[in-house]
Design a protein around this motif. Structure first.
Motif, mmCIF file in Angstrom:
data_model
loop_
_atom_site.group_PDB
_atom_site.id
_atom_site.type_symbol
_atom_site.label_atom_id
_atom_site.label_comp_id
_atom_site.label_asym_id
_atom_site.label_seq_id
_atom_site.Cartn_x
_atom_site.Cartn_y
_atom_site.Cartn_z
ATOM 1 N N GLU A 181 -5.595 -4.063 10.914
ATOM 2 C CA GLU A 181 -5.561 -3.228 9.588
ATOM 3 C C GLU A 181 -4.673 -2.064 10.132
ATOM 4 O O GLU A 181 -4.328 -1.249 9.262
ATOM 5 N N ASP A 182 -4.120 -1.755 11.352
ATOM 6 C CA ASP A 182 -3.342 -0.784 11.756
ATOM 7 C C ASP A 182 -1.891 -1.073 11.543
ATOM 8 O O ASP A 182 -0.735 -0.408 11.876
ATOM 9 N N SER A 218 -9.893 6.841 9.683
ATOM 10 C CA SER A 218 -9.617 5.371 10.016
ATOM 11 C C SER A 218 -9.300 5.123 11.565
ATOM 12 O O SER A 218 -9.355 4.436 12.149
ATOM 13 N N LYS A 224 -6.418 -2.228 15.536
ATOM 14 C CA LYS A 224 -6.874 -3.323 14.761
ATOM 15 C C LYS A 224 -5.704 -3.856 13.923
ATOM 16 O O LYS A 224 -4.746 -3.422 13.902
ATOM 17 N N LYS A 277 0.665 -1.239 -0.090
ATOM 18 C CA LYS A 277 0.039 0.050 -0.010
ATOM 19 C C LYS A 277 0.990 1.297 -0.037
ATOM 20 O O LYS A 277 2.011 1.237 0.191
#
Length: 120
Positions: free
Chosen positions: A88-89, A62, A86, A43
């Protein structure tokens, strides 16, 4: 020149907390805005949070309500407190600083990055 040194990354379980710090050193006349960015595998690097010299803050949607950015101007240090983490962090977190060195235009400097992994 200016060096930014980050610390505080590591492994934490989902729902846990972690704090990052980033200290600036070198030839510094004034530190303007400071910020934290992150880059997950595959990313692009994205802004997480930023703080002006007057302590006005800005957060990515986010992380709003979970992360808090702050700074200590006397210590030339910016902090990022991360709560309710989370998966996704998970990313490499980088600090940056917009620094006025002398009579020239401000320049942006980056830290080396610190890994944050959120996993059970």
């Amino acid at each position: 020149q200016v060096q930014l040194v980050e610390s505080g990354g590591g492994l934490v379980q989902p729902g846990g907390s972690l704090g990052l710090s980033c200290a600036a050193s070198g030839v510094i006349f004034r530190i303007n805005a400071m910020g934290w960015y992150r880059q997950a595998p595959g990313k692009q690097r994205e802004l997480v949070a930023a703080i002006t010299s007057g302590s006005t803050t800005n957060y990515a949607d986010s992380v709003k309500g979970r992360f808090t950015i702050s700074r200590d101007n006397a210590k030339k240090t910016v902090y990022l407190q991360m709560n309710s983490l989370k998966a996704e962090d998970t990313a490499v977190y980088y600090c940056n600083a917009d620094v006025t060195i002398g009579v020239g235009a401000p320049r942006v400097f980056w830290g080396q990055g610190t890994q944050v992994t959120v996993s059970s």
